[in-house]
Design an enzyme around this catalytic site. Sequence first.
Site, PDB file in Angstrom:
ATOM      1  N   ASP A 156      -0.701  58.448  17.780  1.00  0.00           N
ATOM      2  CA  ASP A 156      -0.763  59.714  17.061  1.00  0.00           C
ATOM      3  C   ASP A 156       0.119  60.782  17.692  1.00  0.00           C
ATOM      4  O   ASP A 156       0.627  61.662  16.988  1.00  0.00           O
ATOM      5  CB  ASP A 156      -2.209  60.211  16.965  1.00  0.00           C
ATOM      6  CG  ASP A 156      -3.022  59.418  15.950  1.00  0.00           C
ATOM      7  OD1 ASP A 156      -2.431  58.623  15.186  1.00  0.00           O
ATOM      8  OD2 ASP A 156      -4.253  59.594  15.914  1.00  0.00           O
ATOM      9  N   HIS A 202      -2.095  60.456   9.341  1.00  0.00           N
ATOM     10  CA  HIS A 202      -1.897  59.095   8.843  1.00  0.00           C
ATOM     11  C   HIS A 202      -1.730  59.041   7.330  1.00  0.00           C
ATOM     12  O   HIS A 202      -2.289  59.856   6.616  1.00  0.00           O
ATOM     13  CB  HIS A 202      -3.111  58.211   9.177  1.00  0.00           C
ATOM     14  CG  HIS A 202      -3.488  58.227  10.619  1.00  0.00           C
ATOM     15  ND1 HIS A 202      -4.792  58.207  11.036  1.00  0.00           N
ATOM     16  CD2 HIS A 202      -2.735  58.247  11.749  1.00  0.00           C
ATOM     17  CE1 HIS A 202      -4.839  58.221  12.358  1.00  0.00           C
ATOM     18  NE2 HIS A 202      -3.606  58.256  12.812  1.00  0.00           N
ATOM     19  N   LYS A 256      -8.714  59.232  -0.166  1.00  0.00           N
ATOM     20  CA  LYS A 256      -9.825  59.335   0.784  1.00  0.00           C
ATOM     21  C   LYS A 256     -10.775  60.433   0.330  1.00  0.00           C
ATOM     22  O   LYS A 256     -10.351  61.458  -0.198  1.00  0.00           O
ATOM     23  CB  LYS A 256      -9.314  59.683   2.187  1.00  0.00           C
ATOM     24  CG  LYS A 256      -8.483  58.604   2.829  1.00  0.00           C
ATOM     25  CD  LYS A 256      -8.025  59.029   4.220  1.00  0.00           C
ATOM     26  CE  LYS A 256      -7.166  57.949   4.859  1.00  0.00           C
ATOM     27  NZ  LYS A 256      -6.626  58.400   6.155  1.00  0.00           N
ATOM     28  N   TYR A 277     -15.788  58.479   5.734  1.00  0.00           N
ATOM     29  CA  TYR A 277     -14.902  58.619   4.584  1.00  0.00           C
ATOM     30  C   TYR A 277     -14.754  57.332   3.794  1.00  0.00           C
ATOM     31  O   TYR A 277     -14.685  56.251   4.328  1.00  0.00           O
ATOM     32  CB  TYR A 277     -13.551  59.208   4.962  1.00  0.00           C
ATOM     33  CG  TYR A 277     -12.837  58.606   6.124  1.00  0.00           C
ATOM     34  CD1 TYR A 277     -11.762  57.746   5.922  1.00  0.00           C
ATOM     35  CD2 TYR A 277     -13.193  58.911   7.428  1.00  0.00           C
ATOM     36  CE1 TYR A 277     -11.080  57.200   6.993  1.00  0.00           C
ATOM     37  CE2 TYR A 277     -12.519  58.380   8.498  1.00  0.00           C
ATOM     38  CZ  TYR A 277     -11.460  57.520   8.273  1.00  0.00           C
ATOM     39  OH  TYR A 277     -10.791  56.973   9.331  1.00  0.00           O
TER      40      TYR A 277
END
Length: 188
Positions: free
Chosen positions: A168, A62, A72, A132
Amino acid sequence: MIFSKTPLQDAYVIEIEPRHDDRGFFARAFCEDEFAKAGLVSRYAQVNNSLSLRKGTLRGMHYQLPPAAEVKLVRCLQGALFDVIVDLRPGSPSEGKWFGVELSAENRKMLYVPRGFAHGFITLRDNTEAFYMVSDPYMPGGERGLRYNDPHLGIEWPLQPEIASEKDLNWPAFDPDFHRVEQLRGLR
């Protein structure tokens, strides 16, 4: 904290420096001042937490388009995962290259993922929990992804996915020209 460069420009593996005593240990997992001193993003807009029940669960690859491109800071709180990033930044010396690292509850490593990178992971154990911090809020319509098994990228996953979302599994293959134009368009 120990900031170790990865082969991809501007991406880091970060390790805590525990101070042990008879109770266990104490360590900082984040320090705004230390991150800023290292030239890294030091302000985050949200924190995400995911639990994957089964080994072999794939999440990714992603990324978000500018202006909501995200930094991130990823850590594994329980279990273990193989975390992967791909540099999509136009003109970067590491554009189109990937890097992977095992993050686990035991090694307590973190991966710093710069803006303009695709990110994903596969779980190496049942009941793996990832935590995260994200620099920018999720922007509907700005989410994109890459096919995890794209031969052009050649990501060497440690195992084949057994569980993944339809989304995905159906991201497009990496097309350097398309992704470069899409990234640049978002920078305007």
